[in-house]
Write a protein that holds these residues in place. Sequence first.
Motif, PDB file in Angstrom:
ATOM      1  N   ALA A 128      10.147  66.242  -3.702  1.00  0.00           N
ATOM      2  CA  ALA A 128      11.590  66.433  -3.591  1.00  0.00           C
ATOM      3  C   ALA A 128      12.269  65.084  -3.416  1.00  0.00           C
ATOM      4  O   ALA A 128      11.898  64.302  -2.538  1.00  0.00           O
ATOM      5  CB  ALA A 128      11.903  67.348  -2.405  1.00  0.00           C
ATOM      6  N   LYS A 129      13.274  64.816  -4.243  1.00  0.00           N
ATOM      7  CA  LYS A 129      13.900  63.500  -4.240  1.00  0.00           C
ATOM      8  C   LYS A 129      15.011  63.363  -3.203  1.00  0.00           C
ATOM      9  O   LYS A 129      15.547  62.271  -3.040  1.00  0.00           O
ATOM     10  CB  LYS A 129      14.465  63.209  -5.635  1.00  0.00           C
ATOM     11  N   LYS A 130      15.351  64.441  -2.524  1.00  0.00           N
ATOM     12  CA  LYS A 130      16.460  64.386  -1.566  1.00  0.00           C
ATOM     13  C   LYS A 130      15.995  64.469  -0.119  1.00  0.00           C
ATOM     14  O   LYS A 130      16.816  64.640   0.779  1.00  0.00           O
ATOM     15  CB  LYS A 130      17.441  65.535  -1.854  1.00  0.00           C
ATOM     16  N   THR A 131      14.717  64.355   0.141  1.00  0.00           N
ATOM     17  CA  THR A 131      14.226  64.435   1.511  1.00  0.00           C
ATOM     18  C   THR A 131      14.512  63.137   2.268  1.00  0.00           C
ATOM     19  O   THR A 131      14.770  62.090   1.680  1.00  0.00           O
ATOM     20  CB  THR A 131      12.718  64.712   1.517  1.00  0.00           C
ATOM     21  N   ASN A 132      14.438  63.238   3.608  1.00  0.00           N
ATOM     22  CA  ASN A 132      14.693  62.053   4.434  1.00  0.00           C
ATOM     23  C   ASN A 132      13.647  60.970   4.197  1.00  0.00           C
ATOM     24  O   ASN A 132      13.957  59.774   4.244  1.00  0.00           O
ATOM     25  CB  ASN A 132      14.710  62.451   5.913  1.00  0.00           C
TER      26      ASN A 132
ATOM     27  N   ILE B 172      12.028  60.269   1.370  1.00  0.00           N
ATOM     28  CA  ILE B 172      12.318  59.562   0.121  1.00  0.00           C
ATOM     29  C   ILE B 172      13.504  58.640   0.304  1.00  0.00           C
ATOM     30  O   ILE B 172      13.508  57.497  -0.193  1.00  0.00           O
ATOM     31  CB  ILE B 172      12.566  60.565  -1.017  1.00  0.00           C
ATOM     32  N   ARG B 173      14.532  59.081   1.036  1.00  0.00           N
ATOM     33  CA  ARG B 173      15.696  58.213   1.281  1.00  0.00           C
ATOM     34  C   ARG B 173      15.290  56.971   2.068  1.00  0.00           C
ATOM     35  O   ARG B 173      15.761  55.859   1.790  1.00  0.00           O
ATOM     36  CB  ARG B 173      16.774  58.988   2.018  1.00  0.00           C
ATOM     37  N   ALA B 174      14.421  57.165   3.073  1.00  0.00           N
ATOM     38  CA  ALA B 174      13.983  56.022   3.875  1.00  0.00           C
ATOM     39  C   ALA B 174      13.160  55.043   3.039  1.00  0.00           C
ATOM     40  O   ALA B 174      13.294  53.813   3.167  1.00  0.00           O
ATOM     41  CB  ALA B 174      13.175  56.506   5.077  1.00  0.00           C
ATOM     42  N   ILE B 175      12.290  55.568   2.160  1.00  0.00           N
ATOM     43  CA  ILE B 175      11.494  54.695   1.286  1.00  0.00           C
ATOM     44  C   ILE B 175      12.400  53.921   0.342  1.00  0.00           C
ATOM     45  O   ILE B 175      12.225  52.719   0.129  1.00  0.00           O
ATOM     46  CB  ILE B 175      10.458  55.533   0.510  1.00  0.00           C
ATOM     47  N   GLU B 176      13.394  54.601  -0.236  1.00  0.00           N
ATOM     48  CA  GLU B 176      14.309  53.922  -1.148  1.00  0.00           C
ATOM     49  C   GLU B 176      15.110  52.839  -0.427  1.00  0.00           C
ATOM     50  O   GLU B 176      15.359  51.761  -0.978  1.00  0.00           O
ATOM     51  CB  GLU B 176      15.254  54.939  -1.778  1.00  0.00           C
TER      52      GLU B 176
ATOM     53  N   GLU C  43      13.085  51.436  10.452  1.00  0.00           N
ATOM     54  CA  GLU C  43      13.476  52.849  10.507  1.00  0.00           C
ATOM     55  C   GLU C  43      12.429  53.728   9.831  1.00  0.00           C
ATOM     56  O   GLU C  43      12.102  54.820  10.323  1.00  0.00           O
ATOM     57  CB  GLU C  43      14.829  53.024   9.822  1.00  0.00           C
ATOM     58  N   LEU C  44      11.890  53.267   8.692  1.00  0.00           N
ATOM     59  CA  LEU C  44      10.839  54.040   8.015  1.00  0.00           C
ATOM     60  C   LEU C  44       9.617  54.182   8.910  1.00  0.00           C
ATOM     61  O   LEU C  44       9.011  55.263   9.001  1.00  0.00           O
ATOM     62  CB  LEU C  44      10.459  53.345   6.703  1.00  0.00           C
ATOM     63  N   LEU C  45       9.256  53.103   9.620  1.00  0.00           N
ATOM     64  CA  LEU C  45       8.089  53.138  10.491  1.00  0.00           C
ATOM     65  C   LEU C  45       8.322  54.046  11.686  1.00  0.00           C
ATOM     66  O   LEU C  45       7.439  54.813  12.096  1.00  0.00           O
ATOM     67  CB  LEU C  45       7.771  51.707  10.964  1.00  0.00           C
ATOM     68  N   ASP C  46       9.541  53.993  12.269  1.00  0.00           N
ATOM     69  CA  ASP C  46       9.840  54.804  13.453  1.00  0.00           C
ATOM     70  C   ASP C  46       9.934  56.288  13.117  1.00  0.00           C
ATOM     71  O   ASP C  46       9.462  57.146  13.876  1.00  0.00           O
ATOM     72  CB  ASP C  46      11.160  54.334  14.077  1.00  0.00           C
TER      73      ASP C  46
END
Length: 623
Positions: A230-234, A236-240, A271-274
């Motif tokens: 899913a491209k709209k998950t949190n 995926i947003r954090a990775i982008e 933020e991605l790590l946390d």
Amino acid sequence: MADDGIALITDARREAGDGGSESFESDHWARLAHAADSHSFVSGWLDIQCRAFEGVIRGIVILRASEAGAFAPVAVWPEGIEGSPRLAAVVERSLQQRRVAVDGAKRVARRQDPVFIAHPILVDDELYGVAALEIEGRSEPALRELVQRLGWGIGWLEALARRKTFTSKARLVTVLELIATSLHHERFQAAATAVATELATTFGCERVSIGFMKGRHIEVRALSHSAAFAKKTNLIRAIEGAMEEAADQLATVVFPSRKDGPFQVTRAHAELLDQHGTGAVCTIPLTAGANVLGALLLELPTGAEFDARTVELCEHAALLVGPVLDVKRKEDRWLAQKALDSAAMQWRHLVGPRHIALKLWTAVGVLAIAFFAIFDGDYMITADASLEGTVQRAVTAAMQGYIIEARARAGDIVRKGDLLAAMDDRDLRLERQKLVSQGAQQESERRQAIAEGNRARAGILGAQAGQVWAQIALIDEQIVRTRLIAPFDAVIVKGDLSQSLGAAVERGNVLFELAPLDTYRVIMKVDERDITDIAVGQAGRLALTSMPNEEIALVVEKITPVSVVDQGRNFFRVEAVAKGAIEKLRPGMEGVGKIQIERRKLIWIWTHKLVHWVRMWAWSWWP
């Protein structure tokens, strides 16, 4: 590098036993064991070697930076000492001869005279470098022992070179495997997912993500071990966000940051790590020249960290795999999307810097279109044309007979009264002679009857004589018709009796076809799309194939309302009268005729047929 040094020293301890253990505890061996790179390791090795031999004045190690690189000093002992020309000469000789070189051994008169020794470092018969020492003079047996011990010590450097070579080959194999994986799949999504999975497996990552630019932002296109997501998950947003953070800095971002690393913005990585609890994150921009294509993001499980070697290998892989995946991504687009992207790129080139040639040709094209859209020109309809005589006369056989003479054939120009051919008239002349004799006999009998006073018989004989003379007149006319005469000045269009002398002909057979020399008509085949613009009386020009440099004026005389099919297209027959250059024209000539219609815009003249075809095609498909 520290791991390689410790491994080498551990092997030495196993061979040396307790003595090796005591040496390892010394400061010099500790320096060698904790070497952070090749330079530190070689410096520590040279320090130990120079201290282990008695009377060493100076030492130097020269290594090759790469397979195609030049040799350069890596370590000098003692540090800061000036170089020796004689030592440099021995090193140069050892590099050239690829064997041990000694200078000064035969001139040792006193113990203070130095000796220069250079020993090559060979790895699989490849020259890796040279280790050289300047020592105090000593006996020849002592020198041989020192050279032997130096060769044993150089084995450490050979082992170091072998391990570096093995490591470089392993890295190369890893990168080549990634490239092969990307090329194995034809579609972009399958190739990107396979590359991400291969990276995750190779480096033990919890997750590997690959993203590419979409507009001004990066969009995640593939995840390791995931065919769809899913491209709209949190997540995926954090990775982008982390990918864009690395792309904006145009540098590899590792979080948690290394102590000796440069200062970088790592807010999105933190933020991605946390939020998702991974151990470490490394993001590498995918580039092609100065353009950012996307980013590669690797996540290690909790408790693991990225070392410098892994980051360097991932950077090499991204540098080569990124453009390959970008090509596949572009090839997987829809044709319309490709056209739009190409148009957008050309527009950026047009309004941006450089690309002078594109700007120049675009300006020329715009000026040409403006010129054609403003100025008018003569709209003329073009059609294939051929010449025919206005009157075409057929010369036929007046009776049954035989050809005895032929003076003209097709293509000849004849004048009025010229003999074309002649038929055999002997039978007619004999028949005429017979009738003349018969008429004379009847005339004699009629006169005798008159003399006898027999008026009835005289009347009958007079009528019979008149009939005979009528037949004679008919035969005379037939004799005249045996000579085929040209009725007017003309050119023979058809007919050749020169090969048919003595041949029989039937009455009514067409022997010649003649066309006059003074009047011609032009037959034009006009396409059905243009026939509505043509009217009687319009002027035009004719260019014949035999006279391409001379134009003949013509005037439309007749439009035939019946079409003919030729080569899969419909044409209408349009007749025109040729004016001028009549003496040079001949029936059957072909060329191209143009009928002048009116003045119209140049752009309309050159595009109206295409517009007409598009309209008809659209109308035929429109529901």
